[in-house]
Design a protein around this motif. Structure first.
Motif, PDB file in Angstrom:
ATOM      1  N   LEU A   1      33.688  39.248  56.460  1.00  0.00           N
ATOM      2  CA  LEU A   1      35.043  37.930  56.070  1.00  0.00           C
ATOM      3  C   LEU A   1      36.584  38.850  56.740  1.00  0.00           C
ATOM      4  CD1 LEU A   1      33.480  36.405  52.862  1.00  0.00           C
ATOM      5  CD2 LEU A   1      32.936  36.106  55.511  1.00  0.00           C
ATOM      6  N   PHE A   2      36.504  40.458  55.897  1.00  0.00           N
ATOM      7  CA  PHE A   2      38.112  40.731  56.162  1.00  0.00           C
ATOM      8  C   PHE A   2      37.990  41.662  57.068  1.00  0.00           C
ATOM      9  CE2 PHE A   2      36.971  39.049  51.626  1.00  0.00           C
ATOM     10  CZ  PHE A   2      38.012  37.956  51.734  1.00  0.00           C
ATOM     11  N   GLY A   3      37.259  41.942  58.116  1.00  0.00           N
ATOM     12  CA  GLY A   3      37.709  43.870  58.579  1.00  0.00           C
ATOM     13  C   GLY A   3      37.511  44.584  58.378  1.00  0.00           C
ATOM     14  N   ASP A   4      36.343  44.691  57.152  1.00  0.00           N
ATOM     15  CA  ASP A   4      36.489  45.825  56.664  1.00  0.00           C
ATOM     16  C   ASP A   4      35.305  46.602  56.614  1.00  0.00           C
ATOM     17  OD1 ASP A   4      37.514  48.380  55.029  1.00  0.00           O
ATOM     18  OD2 ASP A   4      38.518  46.932  53.480  1.00  0.00           O
ATOM     19  N   TYR A   5      35.124  47.565  55.864  1.00  0.00           N
ATOM     20  CA  TYR A   5      33.228  48.638  55.719  1.00  0.00           C
ATOM     21  C   TYR A   5      32.505  47.149  55.014  1.00  0.00           C
ATOM     22  CZ  TYR A   5      35.110  52.432  57.862  1.00  0.00           C
ATOM     23  OH  TYR A   5      35.540  52.997  59.319  1.00  0.00           O
ATOM     24  N   PRO A   6      31.675  47.717  54.758  1.00  0.00           N
ATOM     25  CA  PRO A   6      30.594  46.482  53.978  1.00  0.00           C
ATOM     26  C   PRO A   6      30.729  46.807  52.106  1.00  0.00           C
ATOM     27  CG  PRO A   6      29.210  48.201  55.153  1.00  0.00           C
ATOM     28  CD  PRO A   6      30.599  48.024  55.298  1.00  0.00           C
ATOM     29  N   GLU A   7      31.073  48.694  51.966  1.00  0.00           N
ATOM     30  CA  GLU A   7      31.363  48.171  50.507  1.00  0.00           C
ATOM     31  C   GLU A   7      32.099  47.863  50.114  1.00  0.00           C
ATOM     32  OE1 GLU A   7      32.808  52.011  52.747  1.00  0.00           O
ATOM     33  OE2 GLU A   7      30.750  50.809  53.035  1.00  0.00           O
ATOM     34  N   ARG A   8      33.003  47.648  51.077  1.00  0.00           N
ATOM     35  CA  ARG A   8      35.131  47.132  50.563  1.00  0.00           C
ATOM     36  C   ARG A   8      34.604  45.008  50.728  1.00  0.00           C
ATOM     37  NH1 ARG A   8      39.421  50.931  50.070  1.00  0.00           N
ATOM     38  NH2 ARG A   8      37.662  52.720  50.404  1.00  0.00           N
ATOM     39  N   GLU A   9      33.504  44.793  51.450  1.00  0.00           N
ATOM     40  CA  GLU A   9      33.143  43.022  51.702  1.00  0.00           C
ATOM     41  C   GLU A   9      33.583  42.007  50.499  1.00  0.00           C
ATOM     42  OE1 GLU A   9      34.035  41.327  53.844  1.00  0.00           O
ATOM     43  OE2 GLU A   9      34.903  42.716  55.289  1.00  0.00           O
ATOM     44  N   GLY A  10      33.488  41.215  50.273  1.00  0.00           N
ATOM     45  CA  GLY A  10      32.997  40.368  49.958  1.00  0.00           C
ATOM     46  C   GLY A  10      34.118  39.609  49.479  1.00  0.00           C
ATOM     47  N   LEU A  11      34.160  38.114  48.544  1.00  0.00           N
ATOM     48  CA  LEU A  11      35.221  37.609  48.195  1.00  0.00           C
ATOM     49  C   LEU A  11      34.628  37.939  46.088  1.00  0.00           C
ATOM     50  CD1 LEU A  11      33.774  33.819  48.894  1.00  0.00           C
ATOM     51  CD2 LEU A  11      36.008  35.090  50.030  1.00  0.00           C
ATOM     52  N   GLY A  12      33.925  38.391  46.222  1.00  0.00           N
ATOM     53  CA  GLY A  12      34.286  38.968  44.688  1.00  0.00           C
ATOM     54  C   GLY A  12      34.855  39.769  43.910  1.00  0.00           C
ATOM     55  N   GLN A  13      35.532  40.847  44.626  1.00  0.00           N
ATOM     56  CA  GLN A  13      35.984  41.723  45.190  1.00  0.00           C
ATOM     57  C   GLN A  13      37.816  41.820  44.395  1.00  0.00           C
ATOM     58  OE1 GLN A  13      36.331  46.031  47.146  1.00  0.00           O
ATOM     59  NE2 GLN A  13      33.474  45.728  47.176  1.00  0.00           N
ATOM     60  N   ARG A  14      37.548  40.219  45.223  1.00  0.00           N
ATOM     61  CA  ARG A  14      39.157  39.903  45.847  1.00  0.00           C
ATOM     62  C   ARG A  14      39.979  38.882  44.246  1.00  0.00           C
ATOM     63  NH1 ARG A  14      36.838  42.587  49.773  1.00  0.00           N
ATOM     64  NH2 ARG A  14      38.253  43.275  51.596  1.00  0.00           N
ATOM     65  N   ALA A  15      38.491  38.663  44.182  1.00  0.00           N
ATOM     66  CA  ALA A  15      39.192  37.473  43.333  1.00  0.00           C
ATOM     67  C   ALA A  15      38.550  38.523  41.612  1.00  0.00           C
ATOM     68  CB  ALA A  15      37.938  36.612  43.180  1.00  0.00           C
ATOM     69  N   MET A  16      38.026  39.181  41.946  1.00  0.00           N
ATOM     70  CA  MET A  16      38.039  40.231  40.216  1.00  0.00           C
ATOM     71  C   MET A  16      39.409  40.495  39.863  1.00  0.00           C
ATOM     72  SD  MET A  16      34.761  42.643  39.728  1.00  0.00           S
ATOM     73  CE  MET A  16      35.475  43.310  41.538  1.00  0.00           C
ATOM     74  N   TYR A  17      40.392  41.456  40.251  1.00  0.00           N
ATOM     75  CA  TYR A  17      41.923  40.876  39.448  1.00  0.00           C
ATOM     76  C   TYR A  17      42.413  39.526  38.998  1.00  0.00           C
ATOM     77  CZ  TYR A  17      41.859  45.837  40.994  1.00  0.00           C
ATOM     78  OH  TYR A  17      41.624  47.583  41.010  1.00  0.00           O
ATOM     79  N   TRP A  18      42.472  38.756  39.944  1.00  0.00           N
ATOM     80  CA  TRP A  18      43.398  36.881  39.530  1.00  0.00           C
ATOM     81  C   TRP A  18      42.562  36.654  38.651  1.00  0.00           C
ATOM     82  CZ3 TRP A  18      47.425  35.770  40.330  1.00  0.00           C
ATOM     83  CH2 TRP A  18      48.088  36.195  41.754  1.00  0.00           C
ATOM     84  N   SER A  19      40.487  36.768  38.106  1.00  0.00           N
ATOM     85  CA  SER A  19      39.759  36.403  37.064  1.00  0.00           C
ATOM     86  C   SER A  19      40.524  37.420  35.496  1.00  0.00           C
ATOM     87  CB  SER A  19      38.757  36.285  37.554  1.00  0.00           C
ATOM     88  OG  SER A  19      37.590  35.800  36.253  1.00  0.00           O
ATOM     89  N   PHE A  20      40.470  39.116  35.938  1.00  0.00           N
ATOM     90  CA  PHE A  20      41.030  39.207  34.482  1.00  0.00           C
ATOM     91  C   PHE A  20      42.179  38.985  34.720  1.00  0.00           C
ATOM     92  CE2 PHE A  20      43.756  42.855  33.424  1.00  0.00           C
ATOM     93  CZ  PHE A  20      42.907  43.571  32.332  1.00  0.00           C
ATOM     94  N   PHE A  21      43.323  39.462  34.765  1.00  0.00           N
ATOM     95  CA  PHE A  21      44.102  38.483  35.331  1.00  0.00           C
ATOM     96  C   PHE A  21      44.663  37.223  33.168  1.00  0.00           C
ATOM     97  CE2 PHE A  21      46.789  40.330  38.716  1.00  0.00           C
ATOM     98  CZ  PHE A  21      46.479  41.974  38.133  1.00  0.00           C
ATOM     99  N   LYS A  22      43.485  36.417  33.833  1.00  0.00           N
ATOM    100  CA  LYS A  22      43.553  35.165  33.932  1.00  0.00           C
ATOM    101  C   LYS A  22      41.840  35.274  32.090  1.00  0.00           C
ATOM    102  CE  LYS A  22      40.599  30.929  33.636  1.00  0.00           C
ATOM    103  NZ  LYS A  22      39.651  30.001  34.715  1.00  0.00           N
ATOM    104  N   ARG A  23      41.723  36.126  31.956  1.00  0.00           N
ATOM    105  CA  ARG A  23      41.092  36.951  31.076  1.00  0.00           C
ATOM    106  C   ARG A  23      41.685  36.678  29.671  1.00  0.00           C
ATOM    107  NH1 ARG A  23      34.732  39.667  31.519  1.00  0.00           N
ATOM    108  NH2 ARG A  23      34.356  40.174  29.127  1.00  0.00           N
ATOM    109  N   PHE A  24      42.410  38.191  30.376  1.00  0.00           N
ATOM    110  CA  PHE A  24      43.242  38.753  29.659  1.00  0.00           C
ATOM    111  C   PHE A  24      44.294  37.647  28.753  1.00  0.00           C
ATOM    112  CE2 PHE A  24      47.512  41.053  28.757  1.00  0.00           C
ATOM    113  CZ  PHE A  24      46.913  41.875  28.280  1.00  0.00           C
TER     114      PHE A  24
END
Length: 476
Positions: free
Chosen positions: A232-255
């Motif tokens: 999805l983001f033109g990167d290697y498979p171990e760096r791909e996925g929506l989850g990696q991009r969403a985790m930081y924002w979700s952490f800010f929300k959780r904190f």
């Protein structure tokens, strides 16, 4: 409907060889029959699987550690952290579920192969074989939904369940093997090897055949596994996925939510402050009595303070916690944009002049995302599910005649409007295929011998085979 893609175009490698997830027909070596018909990689008792749960220990540092492990091909910690993130973020779980479920709810089509060098009769026969196997495939839509989670995790895999069966036979061969379903492989069991190939971790599965220290290379068993590594983001498979991009924002929300609850506990309720008159000298017993009176105050209670002691009620600033609410709202918006492409179809937005056009644009953006997902999923299903149905039964060289698989993404047609168009075409004398006419009015072509409802016969006009009625004699 997502248009069919030529076989030659689908076989063109996309990206480097390290990202190729499935071998070409020329590279395929037959998988042993016993492996094909056996579900060899069943998970063990779920109680024996230990998962990481961070809870309050989650931090930016722990996220960074999980990401660094993933960049080395070990996806387990990142998967556990992502699942915990989704569990504690209802909004993120909603938008992710909306996107993954959208693909599995689409109708699908099987189109016979076309083009130069294609035998139409053979292509139609192979299409019939695939239709029959998909109709008997248990949980086909569920498989699509599980594979769609590859958009979130950057990888997904299913094990196809093959059975020995004698099915359709014709001038081009007889079906001896059929796919009857698939079994799910949890993404925490999927890591990447030295060539960024998808590997099944050895622990947690009862079979040890073929496992190495790096796990089982799924490429060793052609036509046995379905795997998807969406880029999805033109990167290697171990760096791909929506989850990696969403985790930081979700952490800010959780904190922020955690801090907001602490503020609510400390400052959200009115403060009860005891004030002692300057000239009063209350003893310890009077102060204790004043504390008990203040602690017992409620909506239906009154307090009588000892002489010289006053109770002061002070309310905190009403804006306390607003910054945390802003961070929570902004985090939800950013994750909606990430997963769905916009925010308007998830949360209500204010509409001004031209608001209807804005809402329509938002729907179109989400529709474009669905079309892309459907196109990618169609390629995976065709290349790793329907093509193998032909390759296993008739040889890998026959996949050029294998049918096209496509997921429909256009809205269903309005039968009332289509019936009007059909009537106009008939009045103009245009020849119309029977199947298209049935589809236009929303009905299916009846199978031979099936009970049907016939329209009532139309009355025949006089002079066209019917006896001309005679006038009855007048009554006497």
């Amino acid at each position: 409907m997502v248009g069919p893609v030529s076989k030659s175009a689908q076989r063109t490698p996309r990206g480097s060889t390290a990202l190729t997830s499935y071998p070409s027909a020329e590279q395929v070596k037959p998988t042993p029959f016993q492996v094909m018909v056996t579900q060899a990689f069943r998970p063990v008792n779920a109680g024996a699987q230990t998962r990481n749960h961070l809870g309050r220990a989650i931090s930016l540092g722990r996220i960074e550690q999980a990401l660094r492990a993933a960049y080395n091909g070990n996806m387990r910690d990142l998967t556990d952290l992502l699942r915990e993130t989704i569990d504690t973020d209802p909004h993120l779980g909603c938008v992710i579920g909306k996107r993954t479920r959208a693909v599995s709810s689409l109708e699908w089509d099987i189109t016979p192969a076309q083009g130069p060098g294609i035998d139409p009769e053979k292509a139609e026969f192979y299409a019939q074989v695939v239709r029959e196997q998909l109709d008997a495939f248990k949980g086909f839509r569920s498989m699509l939904g599980r594979l769609a989670w590859g958009l979130v995790d950057g990888r997904a895999a299913e094990e196809l369940v093959w059975v020995e069966a004698l099915g359709t036979s014709g001038p081009f061969g007889t079906v001896t093997m059929a796919v009857r379903g698939s079994s799910w492989i949890h993404p925490r069991r999927l890591s990447f090897g030295p060539e960024r190939e998808l590997r099944l971790n050895s622990d947690g599965y009862v079979s040890g055949r073929g496992f190495s220290a790096d796990g089982l290379d799924l490429r060793q068993f052609p036509y046995k596994f379905v795997q998807w590594l969406p880029q999805l983001f033109g990167d290697y498979p171990e760096r791909e996925g929506l989850g990696q991009r969403a985790m930081y924002w979700s952490f800010f929300k959780r904190f922020s939510a955690r801090e907001r609850m602490i503020l609510l506990e400390l400052f959200g309720k009115p403060w009860k402050i005891m004030e002692v008159d300057q000239d009063a000298l209350p003893g310890e017993e009077a102060l204790t009595e004043a504390d008990e009176q203040a602690d017992g105050l409620g909506a239906t209670y009154t307090a009588r303070m000892p002489p010289g002691i006053k109770l002061k009620i002070e309310r905190p600033d009403s804006n306390d916690g607003k910054a945390h609410a802003d961070v929570i709202a902004e985090s939800d918006k950013q994750n909606s944009k990430l997963v769905l492409g916009q925010v308007g179809t998830t949360d209500g937005v204010k509409q001004g002049l031209g608001g209807g056009e804005q809402a329509q644009v938002m729907l179109e953006v989400e529709g474009d995302v669905l079309k892309t997902d459907a196109r990618l999923m169609s390629e995976i299903v065709e290349g790793q599910v329907t093509d193998p149905m032909i390759a296993v039964n008739f040889g890998s060289g026959e996949t050029s005649h294998a049918p096209w698989f496509s997921l429909r993404t256009k809205a269903p047609k309005d039968p009332a409007k289509e019936s009007g168009r059909l009537k106009v075409a008939q009045e103009c004398g245009l020849p119309i295929m029977q199947a298209e006419a049935y589809e236009a009015v929303g009905f299916t072509v009846p199978i031979e011998g099936e009970p049907v409802i016939m329209p009532p016969p139309k009355p025949v006009a006089p002079g066209f085979g019917a006896p001309t009625p005679t006038a009855e004699p007048p009554a006497p």
